[in-house]
Design a protein around this motif. Structure first.
Motif, PDB file in Angstrom:
ATOM      1  N   LEU A   1      -4.519   2.955   6.130  1.00  0.00           N
ATOM      2  CA  LEU A   1      -5.626   2.004   6.132  1.00  0.00           C
ATOM      3  C   LEU A   1      -6.499   2.289   7.333  1.00  0.00           C
ATOM      4  O   LEU A   1      -6.004   2.469   8.454  1.00  0.00           O
ATOM      5  CB  LEU A   1      -5.124   0.563   6.232  1.00  0.00           C
TER       6      LEU A   1
ATOM      7  N   ILE B   1      -8.976  -4.969   9.263  1.00  0.00           N
ATOM      8  CA  ILE B   1      -7.938  -5.512   8.400  1.00  0.00           C
ATOM      9  C   ILE B   1      -7.526  -6.884   8.911  1.00  0.00           C
ATOM     10  O   ILE B   1      -7.330  -7.058  10.117  1.00  0.00           O
ATOM     11  CB  ILE B   1      -6.705  -4.574   8.376  1.00  0.00           C
TER      12      ILE B   1
ATOM     13  N   VAL C   1      -2.209   2.742  10.340  1.00  0.00           N
ATOM     14  CA  VAL C   1      -3.343   1.817  10.383  1.00  0.00           C
ATOM     15  C   VAL C   1      -4.216   2.231  11.551  1.00  0.00           C
ATOM     16  O   VAL C   1      -3.727   2.378  12.682  1.00  0.00           O
ATOM     17  CB  VAL C   1      -2.886   0.351  10.539  1.00  0.00           C
TER      18      VAL C   1
ATOM     19  N   ILE D   1       2.648  -1.663   4.444  1.00  0.00           N
ATOM     20  CA  ILE D   1       1.753  -0.508   4.416  1.00  0.00           C
ATOM     21  C   ILE D   1       2.549   0.780   4.585  1.00  0.00           C
ATOM     22  O   ILE D   1       3.138   1.029   5.631  1.00  0.00           O
ATOM     23  CB  ILE D   1       0.681  -0.630   5.522  1.00  0.00           C
TER      24      ILE D   1
ATOM     25  N   THR E   1     -10.489  -4.902   4.800  1.00  0.00           N
ATOM     26  CA  THR E   1      -9.395  -5.279   3.914  1.00  0.00           C
ATOM     27  C   THR E   1      -8.840  -6.612   4.372  1.00  0.00           C
ATOM     28  O   THR E   1      -8.618  -6.819   5.558  1.00  0.00           O
ATOM     29  CB  THR E   1      -8.269  -4.216   3.951  1.00  0.00           C
TER      30      THR E   1
ATOM     31  N   ILE F   1       0.885  -1.167   0.000  1.00  0.00           N
ATOM     32  CA  ILE F   1       0.000   0.000   0.000  1.00  0.00           C
ATOM     33  C   ILE F   1       0.927   1.223   0.000  1.00  0.00           C
ATOM     34  O   ILE F   1       1.581   1.512   0.999  1.00  0.00           O
ATOM     35  CB  ILE F   1      -0.926   0.015   1.235  1.00  0.00           C
TER      36      ILE F   1
END
Length: 128
Positions: A36, A40, A54, A32, A24, A14
């Motif tokens: 996000l 997840i 995140v 990442i 996700t 990402i």
């Protein structure tokens, strides 16, 4: 003789300029660098790069945080590097925090969760 192909899961990246909101799921490792937000899950490892964020609920085998995490985490192993920031609740058997890394929150052991689930009794009921 023909051999069966093994199903392999690649790395999902990402990028730093990417924002994803919602549920996700990764079948392999995830790296990442962006943002996000949501629920997840990964069947493997998740790495939050420096500058990556995140927010929400994350479930995976192992997570390494060099960026920022805020929310609820369930994993086997958590590593917070010197630039990593964790703010929330973690259920994990193993935690490693490098000098400079920040952990703000609560930690629970996977063993305690397994016992509560297998007995189907809440801690309040056990005390009575």
């Amino acid at each position: 003789m023909l051999s069966k192909k093994q199903k392999t899961s690649g790395l999902t990246y990402i990028a730093s300029d990417t924002q994803i909101t919602g549920d996700t799921e990764f079948s392999g490792d995830a790296l990442i660098g962006g943002h996000l937000n949501g629920s997840i899950s990964s069947q493997s490892s998740v790495t939050i790069e420096q500058g990556g964020t995140v927010e929400g609920e994350l479930t995976c085998k192992e997570v390494s945080i060099s960026g920022n995490f805020k929310g609820k985490l369930v994993c086997d192993r958590l590593v917070i590097t010197s630039s990593g920031h964790f703010d929330g609740e973690v259920t994990s058997d193993s935690i490693e925090i490098y000098e400079g890394g920040q952990f703000i929150g609560s930690r629970f052991s996977n063993a305690a969760v397994d016992v509560q689930e297998s007995n189907n009794v809440t801690p309040i009921e056990q005390a009575q």
